[in-house]
Design an enzyme around this catalytic site. Sequence first.
Site: not given
Length: 355
Positions: A267, A284, A243
């Site tokens: 994360e 989330m 990325e």
Amino acid sequence: MFPFLIHFILLFFLILPPPTTARPPPTPGPSPVSVLTVRNHNHTRHEFHKFRDSRRGSHVSGIADLKKYFHRFGYLPTKYPNFTDTFDTQFKRAITRYQAQLGLPVSGNLDAITLSHITAPRCGVSDTDTDTSLFMRHYAYFTGRPRWTRNIPMTLTYAFSHQYSITVLNSSAIKTAFERAFSRWSSVIPVNFTLTDDYVFADIKIGFYGGDHGDGEPFDGVLGVLAHSFSPEIGRLHLDAAETWAVDFESEKSKVAVDLESVAMHEIGHVMGLKHTSVREAVMYPSLKPRERKLDLKVDDIKGIQDLYGSNPNFKLGSSNMESYISSSNQAVVLRFGLPMWIKLVIVLVWFSCM
């Protein structure tokens, strides 16, 4: 006079148009133009747009790949035997579960909104527990509700892998982004996070990996799976090295840049025991568009993590956040009053005929 007044009030609320909700309408995924020219882009997921408006019983080349996507994220059974290009009944159920889990309009069809979410960059952690038909409307936990079991207040250490790193950002920028992310979680629970140079013995191990890196969850290229983490007390947090990671969109102009701090926030939630939520505004929620920032913990995130660890003694939930949460939580209830006008007129006629 009094019964007539009651009837009038009830009819007024019946005919009244449904109120608008606080949740914004779904937005489309990343522009095809901005990602097609990117080297190592996940072309398979981009091609899912060709399945738009497919229906049960149809046979379209490539649907088998889409079934694998649903299987990976927990919407098809572990031993699902039918990875063919046929749009079967079980696949339709998987689409319905996916739409319900992510707070999308539930149709069981591959409409534009559903496909835009499927093709959006996302976390690699599954959304549901495979082989169950249940889904969570808000925050959720891993099976068995695991958590870090040390005494409260606790301190967890984290470290970065020197072997698995990236050069697009310097070490200082990466550490600062994670430090801010850890601080936001620490502000709501009695847990402190401390950086250490001892990677081997750190509680939380962070690294940037490419492709198949040996944990059974291979990364799939640019704007596919952005990162994944493991439940407590495993403590592994992996990000896709392919990325274009960014900490400042003013200096990073790439259309496919991904905000590192936002992904770190998400994360860390997994590392601490949270799974995905259907609340689109929450940290989330499983997907994150390119150049999008999502840094502020919402009430759904806070309630979920505090149910595991309790509240930071210095934390106080603001009333404005609570009002926003209540509004989004009650969306399904509010929308039930949004009956089509012709049904309302029929009810009115029947009502008066019975008076």
